[in-house]
Write a protein that holds these residues in place. Structure first.
Motif, short mmCIF file in Angstrom:
data_model
loop_
_atom_site.label_atom_id
_atom_site.label_comp_id
_atom_site.label_asym_id
_atom_site.label_seq_id
_atom_site.Cartn_x
_atom_site.Cartn_y
_atom_site.Cartn_z
N SER A 1 34.53 50.25 41.46
CA SER A 1 35.61 49.51 42.34
C SER A 1 35.74 47.91 42.49
O SER A 1 36.72 47.63 42.47
CB SER A 1 35.56 50.00 43.85
OG SER A 1 35.42 51.61 43.91
N LEU B 1 37.47 46.06 39.67
CA LEU B 1 39.15 46.35 39.75
C LEU B 1 39.74 45.18 39.90
O LEU B 1 40.72 44.90 40.08
CB LEU B 1 39.57 47.53 40.46
CG LEU B 1 39.08 48.93 40.02
CD1 LEU B 1 39.55 50.00 40.92
CD2 LEU B 1 39.58 49.09 38.51
N ASN B 2 39.01 43.89 40.35
CA ASN B 2 39.44 42.85 41.03
C ASN B 2 40.69 42.44 39.89
O ASN B 2 41.87 41.81 40.23
CB ASN B 2 38.41 41.58 40.95
CG ASN B 2 37.79 41.41 42.32
OD1 ASN B 2 38.76 41.72 43.30
ND2 ASN B 2 36.71 41.51 42.58
N ILE C 1 51.46 47.09 45.67
CA ILE C 1 50.35 48.12 45.22
C ILE C 1 49.11 47.11 44.92
O ILE C 1 47.93 47.43 45.40
CB ILE C 1 50.81 48.88 44.22
CG1 ILE C 1 51.71 49.82 44.45
CG2 ILE C 1 49.51 49.63 43.65
CD1 ILE C 1 52.26 50.54 43.29
N ASN C 2 49.24 46.03 44.53
CA ASN C 2 48.22 45.11 43.86
C ASN C 2 47.38 44.51 45.09
O ASN C 2 46.10 44.54 45.02
CB ASN C 2 48.71 44.08 42.93
CG ASN C 2 49.19 44.58 41.72
OD1 ASN C 2 48.58 45.09 40.78
ND2 ASN C 2 50.54 44.43 41.68
N ILE D 1 47.23 45.63 48.05
CA ILE D 1 46.55 46.81 48.85
C ILE D 1 45.59 47.28 48.18
O ILE D 1 44.55 47.30 48.84
CB ILE D 1 47.77 47.80 49.30
CG1 ILE D 1 48.99 47.21 49.86
CG2 ILE D 1 47.04 49.05 49.48
CD1 ILE D 1 49.86 48.08 50.31
N GLY D 2 45.78 47.29 46.77
CA GLY D 2 44.45 47.74 45.97
C GLY D 2 43.26 46.67 46.07
O GLY D 2 42.22 47.10 46.04
N LEU D 3 43.62 45.58 45.94
CA LEU D 3 42.63 44.55 45.94
C LEU D 3 41.84 44.84 47.44
O LEU D 3 40.70 44.45 47.41
CB LEU D 3 43.12 43.14 46.10
CG LEU D 3 43.49 42.45 44.68
CD1 LEU D 3 44.05 41.11 44.87
CD2 LEU D 3 42.11 42.33 43.94
N LEU E 1 41.55 47.43 49.28
CA LEU E 1 41.10 48.60 49.41
C LEU E 1 39.72 48.92 48.42
O LEU E 1 38.74 49.31 48.84
CB LEU E 1 42.10 49.64 49.13
CG LEU E 1 41.65 51.35 49.38
CD1 LEU E 1 41.24 51.50 50.61
CD2 LEU E 1 42.66 52.19 48.76
N PHE E 2 40.13 48.72 47.00
CA PHE E 2 38.85 48.93 46.15
C PHE E 2 37.89 48.11 45.97
O PHE E 2 36.78 48.48 46.43
CB PHE E 2 39.67 49.37 44.82
CG PHE E 2 40.52 50.49 44.77
CD1 PHE E 2 39.77 51.83 44.70
CD2 PHE E 2 41.71 50.58 44.83
CE1 PHE E 2 40.60 52.83 44.64
CE2 PHE E 2 42.58 51.69 44.78
CZ PHE E 2 42.03 52.70 44.54
N ARG F 1 44.43 39.64 50.25
CA ARG F 1 43.50 40.46 49.86
C ARG F 1 42.53 40.44 51.37
O ARG F 1 41.98 41.36 51.80
CB ARG F 1 42.55 39.90 48.79
CG ARG F 1 41.26 40.78 48.62
CD ARG F 1 40.13 40.24 47.46
NE ARG F 1 39.17 41.02 47.76
CZ ARG F 1 38.04 40.83 47.03
NH1 ARG F 1 38.20 39.61 46.13
NH2 ARG F 1 36.95 41.42 46.96
N PHE G 1 44.23 44.24 39.56
CA PHE G 1 45.20 43.98 40.75
C PHE G 1 45.60 42.55 40.87
O PHE G 1 46.63 42.20 41.56
CB PHE G 1 44.58 44.45 42.02
CG PHE G 1 44.32 45.92 41.91
CD1 PHE G 1 45.47 47.20 42.14
CD2 PHE G 1 43.13 46.59 42.17
CE1 PHE G 1 45.09 48.35 41.89
CE2 PHE G 1 42.82 47.84 42.12
CZ PHE G 1 43.69 48.85 42.12
#
Length: 302
Positions: free
Chosen positions: A18, A21-22, A215-216, A218-220, A222-223, A43, A25
């Motif tokens: 996770s 994944l930086n 999405i990016n 939020i993904g940063l 979250l993950f 972020r 995103f």
């Protein structure tokens, strides 16, 4: 017991992957013209909201002792500048290689503890430092004599160094026993102020141009932030900090995987060897003490 061990390894792998994944995103936002400061503002801001919700669900207190405020402020600054240096390095070098060089922070922790806290430098620590140095040298000098951006390498090194200082600072301060979610919540909250100031109190904040690009950020948040934090905490609970830390090697591997697959970054034999040496150095520094102890026990029982 076996079931708990399996859960621990799964959580550790999820935490490391996770965090890796930086780049996945971040780079699409860069391509859209969003600056590193703006990306990190989104972020950290979204991460604070998600962690606040997590703490509410877990019924954790937000209360702080007066003695904790200054250490948290300092840790927040270190956390923010570590993130900023790493994210700016993506503008100068492949994100996968940047993530690999960043991963030397356990080696830097060992060096700092030896220099400033007089911890004895073992043979294993010395070998780890040498392996890390050779590995980074191989990553720095590419095929045909072409080298990485010196600015990019320095930025990643600064990121790794400030993160190493952050780890030592947390473990050597009144924050040592603070719950992980609460510590990270306040580190992100205080760190957010760095980007507010750098963005001229958000007057220079780059907007997210399309709904899909949200999405990016939020993904940063979250993950690499919330999921990585929760999963790592659970992994340490089930299998201990050393095996969980070794699984952290999946961080740069994940970043490299997406760098090559999604963003077309190059992966040469020299780069692969450099990555292997860096990962070996970090793994050795993590397992070094327990390895020496096992050897001693084995020799004494002969």
């Amino acid at each position: 017991m076996a079931s708990n061990t399996f859960k621990g390894f799964v959580y550790g792998a999820v935490a490391a992957a996770s965090y890796g994944l930086n780049p996945l995103f971040t780079l699409p936002l860069y391509a859209d013209g969003v600056s590193a400061d703006s990306v990190l503002f989104y972020r950290y801001g979204l991460g604070v909201v998600m962690l606040a919700l997590l703490m509410k669900v877990q019924k954790q207190s937000f209360a702080l002792h007066r003695s904790e405020v200054l250490p948290l402020l300092v840790m927040g600054m270190l956390f923010a500048f570590s993130s900023l240096a790493l994210f700016q390095s993506y503008n100068y070098m492949d994100a996968g290689i940047a993530s690999t060089i960043l991963f030397v922070y356990p080696v830097l922790v060992a060096v700092i503890m030896a220099v400033f806290f007089k911890e004895k430098v073992s043979v294993i620590t010395a070998v780890s430092i040498a392996l890390a140095f050779v590995g980074i040298s191989l990553l720095y000098k590419g095929e045909g004599g072409k080298t990485l951006s010196l600015i990019g390498v320095l930025l990643v090194f600064i990121s790794s160094l400030t993160y190493a200082i952050y780890i030592i600072g947390v473990n050597r301060s009144s924050l040592k026993d603070m719950p992980t979610a609460k510590l990270t919540f306040y580190a992100l909250l205080f760190g957010l102020s760095v980007f507010v100031v750098r963005l001229k109190f958000c007057t220079h904040l780059d907007p997210i141009s399309t709904p899909w690009l949200w999405i990016n950020p939020i993904g940063l948040a979250l993950f690499p932030t919330v999921i990585s934090l929760v999963a790592m905490t659970k992994s340490i609970h089930y299998i201990g900090s050393t095996p969980a830390a070794i699984l952290g090697a999946l961080e740069p591997i994940t970043a490299l995987f997406f760098g090559v697959l999604v963003f077309g970054e190059r992966l040469t034999p020299r780069i692969i060897l450099g990555i292997i040496l860096v990962l070996s150095a970090v793994t050795l520094i993590i397992v070094g003490k327990s390895l020496v102890n096992r050897i001693r026990v084995h020799v004494l029982h002969k």
